[in-house]
Design an enzyme around this catalytic site. Structure first.
Site, PDB file in Angstrom:
ATOM      1  N   ASN B 100       0.831  -1.216   0.000  1.00  0.00           N
ATOM      2  CA  ASN B 100       0.000   0.000   0.000  1.00  0.00           C
ATOM      3  C   ASN B 100       0.857   1.254   0.000  1.00  0.00           C
ATOM      4  OD1 ASN B 100       0.748  -0.814   2.607  1.00  0.00           O
ATOM      5  ND2 ASN B 100      -0.813   0.487   3.542  1.00  0.00           N
ATOM      6  N   HIS B 185      -6.486  -9.029   5.401  1.00  0.00           N
ATOM      7  CA  HIS B 185      -6.656  -8.247   6.639  1.00  0.00           C
ATOM      8  C   HIS B 185      -8.144  -8.318   6.950  1.00  0.00           C
ATOM      9  CE1 HIS B 185      -6.593  -4.649   9.264  1.00  0.00           C
ATOM     10  NE2 HIS B 185      -7.687  -4.301   8.636  1.00  0.00           N
ATOM     11  N   ASP B 311       4.132  -5.783  12.390  1.00  0.00           N
ATOM     12  CA  ASP B 311       3.183  -4.822  11.820  1.00  0.00           C
ATOM     13  C   ASP B 311       3.799  -3.417  11.843  1.00  0.00           C
ATOM     14  OD1 ASP B 311       0.877  -3.919  10.641  1.00  0.00           O
ATOM     15  OD2 ASP B 311      -0.199  -3.635  12.522  1.00  0.00           O
ATOM     16  N   GLY B 330      -1.288   2.715  13.309  1.00  0.00           N
ATOM     17  CA  GLY B 330      -0.024   2.023  13.133  1.00  0.00           C
ATOM     18  C   GLY B 330       1.045   2.403  14.126  1.00  0.00           C
TER      19      GLY B 330
END
Lengths: 314, 430
Positions: B100, B185, B311, B330
């Site tokens: 992404n 996801h 992550d 995030g």
């Protein structure tokens, strides 16, 4: 005389008023006691004081508001502060400015107190970390509206003499209501017993952990209540289908004279306003001076905000 | 390159079911020549390098299956160079990069770019993933075959979920033929729209709209139902709730083949840590209750969850210094991944070998790559760490370009000392 000096340095109150959750009982009572003094002043012919002369108060409203904004405006002016109100709903934000940018430029103007309303929960907390002056939360997202809870408490005390031992029902769109949350914290803190009444789709997850009893039925929820606090059905927050229709809502949760009979005989009615007549409340009931405290809430709102400005403005 | 003798090491290699005190030899070509209890006990040739590890732990280089790099488009948050430096200081030698970026990695020319940049600008093994659907809009599948031939390891919409069940079924059906890895996801958008933390007491108190656990569970259940019809290589990127683990258990009991992962954040933190709107703890999937955290750990113990990922998602200050609802999701974490994993060992949550397995051998198996093992003949990608060394997460000292660490200021036990890539030292703690 060092001892006396030391005592006067003890903080009576925290730096900011961000929410009832952060408040101690002492602080809450201090604000309420202070506010009581202003009630009679506001009813007198000469309302102006110079307690905050030379101080600058900025009302920073990111969300439209009529009564809270004017109430803070008036409160500041009655105490002699220089009040500036900024509606940021459609100016800077559209230019891409963040809340902290706005805060920093305002901070450069050396305000003594900032009153903020913002659509995002926690925005006043963020602001308070970045400015040098006191911050008063005038409503943030779905989180808190501390001055509303304080004025509601003052209104109840003014009529019933106390909060301890009273049973208060909060009814309506609890999910989207910061007023409900702040009231739950404060009324619990002051010894009241709180029932919340709402359709299941408008009841926040785990709300009972905040120390309330939950009901989905007006008859049971209002039983032996001293105060019935109605909330506005917040149409602008209705993202998705929470209810089939306003009509059906009124049928089950709208306050009518019949439903009010489930509460105590001398039960009083409150509403933070603005009211949706015929949606959550019967129009005659809202105007009935024998049961409705709605006007008094607005009146005492100014006194509570004066108390907050006085105490938090350094 | 000289031969290297690593001696007096505690070697843990789950791929060989190994946990011994011994040694390991790396040959001149950077491959593992020998491993075992007796290695290094005899005479070491004088021309070889001798590295006495004095009882420190030696494991295969860590494989991190979910890492956001930022190239192209977000170089100000992270680039290949800064990412590989932070990876190496965390003992990570291989990463799966998320697609992404801006533009997204969804066509052959973008893949060529990312492969080239990864090769030239980083010194770790970059295994790039591409998007499942073009422009990550959940509508048209990407060219699985062509992209795989160019070096794509798997397909995922990274932070997005394919909502349309018909499209998802076709993706699985098509992917099975080509044997490509599909990583999802799991999040139902209708149930998570405009929401940012776990739904529960904390969301009610903070006045934030909560994401119910069912938003995740419903996609996990849907995908596993589809998978029964269209068996393909399917991996659930990250789980966050106890209820999802129950679903996994049900399908694993039916012998359905798939794998799943969990972020170290969801194993080390819970929703209470969000405190007074700490935006560094705004992550996706969200931190949930303590019971969920415990269930995820139990899921690893019971082989229901296969991998732990960092992550790693770098975000600059401007994206985080906002009201909670507006802040970016995030947290960075590649440098702290192992130490946080070791915390689970020190607090008796998981056995050490199991932990190492989830960050070395298991990801290698899922990705079908020749990494995460210390078998003779394989690349000597090594991570050497002190199991007990205490340290504090000081974001200013982390090597990532961004400083948004959810575990900021946390006291940890266990630190990476050295990292080797193909037999060459790539990091040393000094």
């Amino acid at each position: 005389m060092a001892v006396i000096k030391k005592f006067s340095a003890v903080k009576k109150i925290q730096k900011h008023l961000l929410g009832i959750q952060n408040l101690s009982i002492k602080e809450a009572n201090l604000i309420l006691d202070e506010a009581k003094n202003f009630i009679s002043l506001n009813r007198s012919a000469s309302k102006k004081l110079d307690l905050l002369r030379g101080k600058t108060q900025i009302n920073l409203f990111f969300e439209p508001s009529t009564r809270t904004q004017s109430s803070f405006d008036l409160a500041g002016k009655r105490l002699g502060a220089d009040v500036m109100t900024m509606n940021v709903t459609n100016s800077s934000l559209k230019k891409g400015e963040t809340i902290l940018d706005t805060a920093m430029s305002l901070n450069a103007m050396h305000p003594d107190i900032i009153v903020i309303r913002h659509q995002d929960s926690g925005a006043p907390n963020l602001l308070s970390q970045k400015v040098n002056c006191a911050v008063i939360n005038a409503g943030d997202g779905l989180r808190e509206h501390p001055t509303q809870a304080l004025l509601d408490a003052l209104t109840i005390i003014n009529r019933k003499g106390k909060i301890e031992g009273l049973k208060i029902a909060i009814c309506g769109d609890i999910l989207h209501s910061r007023v409900a949350r702040s009231n739950i914290y404060l009324l619990n803190m002051l010894g009241g017993e709180v029932n919340v009444i709402a359709p299941k789709t408008l009841m926040p997850n785990s709300i009972e952990k905040l120390g309330v009893k939950t009901y989905t039925n007006m008859k049971e929820g209002l039983k032996s209540c001293d105060i019935v606090m109605m909330l506005r059905l917040q149409n602008e927050r209705m993202k998705g289908s929470f209810l089939p229709s306003k009509r059906e809502y009124y049928e089950y949760f709208g306050l009518t004279p019949e439903k009010l009979k489930f509460a105590k005989k001398d039960a009083l009615l409150m509403h933070p306003g603005p009211t949706n007549r015929g949606v959550e409340i019967d129009t005659k009931l809202a105007d009935d001076i024998n049961v409705s405290l709605i006007k008094e809430q607005v009146e005492l709102g100014v006194a509570v905000r004066m108390a907050c400005l006085k105490l938090y403005c350094k | 390159m000289k031969e290297k003798y690593f001696i007096n090491a505690r070697i843990i290699d789950p791929s060989q079911n190994l946990d011994v005190n011994g040694g390991l030899i790396v040959n001149e070509k950077g491959k593992i020549k020998a491993i075992g209890k007796n290695v290094g006990k005899g005479n070491i040739p004088s021309k070889a390098d001798k590295i006495d590890l004095k009882g420190k732990v030696l494991i295969p280089g860590i494989i991190d299956m979910k890492v956001f790099i930022g190239e192209p488009g977000f170089e100000y948050k992270e680039n290949f160079r800064s990412l590989s430096e932070s990876a190496l200081s965390g003992g990570v030698t291989s990463v799966v990069s998320m697609p992404n970026t801006s533009p997204v990695i969804d066509n052959v020319s973008m893949v060529d770019f990312i492969v080239r940049r990864g090769r030239d600008k980083s010194n770790i093994n970059i295994f790039p993933s591409a998007t499942l659907t073009r422009n990550m809009d959940g509508k048209l599948m990407t060219e699985f075959g062509l992209l795989s031939k160019r070096g794509i390891i798997g397909f995922t919409d990274a932070i997005k979920t394919v909502q349309n069940s018909e499209i998802m079924s076709r993706i699985m059906n098509y992917a099975s033929e080509l044997d490509v890895l599909v990583m999802q996801h799991p999040e139902d958008y209708e149930l998570s729209k405009n929401r940012c933390i776990n739904e529960g007491e904390i969301s009610t108190r903070l006045g934030l709209q909560g994401i119910p656990y069912i938003a995740e569970k419903i996609i996990v259940e849907r995908d596993l139902s589809l998978l029964e019809e269209y068996p393909c290589r399917y991996h659930i990127s990250q789980l966050s709730s106890a209820k999802s683990v129950e679903v996994i258990k049900k399908y694993k009991n039916n012998n359905l083949k798939f794998s799943s992962g969990v972020s170290i954040n969801n194993l080390s933190l819970n929703e209470n840590d969000i405190g007074d709107f700490k935006t560094f703890l705004k992550i996706s999937p969200p931190l949930r209750k303590e019971e969920d955290r415990k269930a995820l750990i139990q899921g690893i113990k019971n082989d229901l969850i296969d991998v732990i990922v960092s992550d790693h998602k770098p975000e600059d200050e401007e994206s985080k210094r906002l009201p909670f609802a507006q802040a970016a999701e995030g947290s960075i974490g590649i440098e702290t991944l192992l130490s946080l994993c070791l915390e689970l060992y020190h607090n008796n949550s998981l056995p050490l070998k199991k932990i190492i397995e989830t960050i070395t051998y298991n990801p290698a198996k899922i990705l079908k790559i020749d990494k995460g093992t210390l078998k003779v003949g394989k690349d000597a990608d090594l991570c050497i760490f002190d199991l007990d060394q205490p340290w504090k997460v000081d974001v200013s000292k982390l090597k990532s370009k961004s400083k948004n660490a959810a575990t900021e200021n946390r006291n940890l036990q266990g630190k990476v000392l050295m990292t080797y890539l193909k037999g060459e030292q790539a990091f040393s703690l000094q």
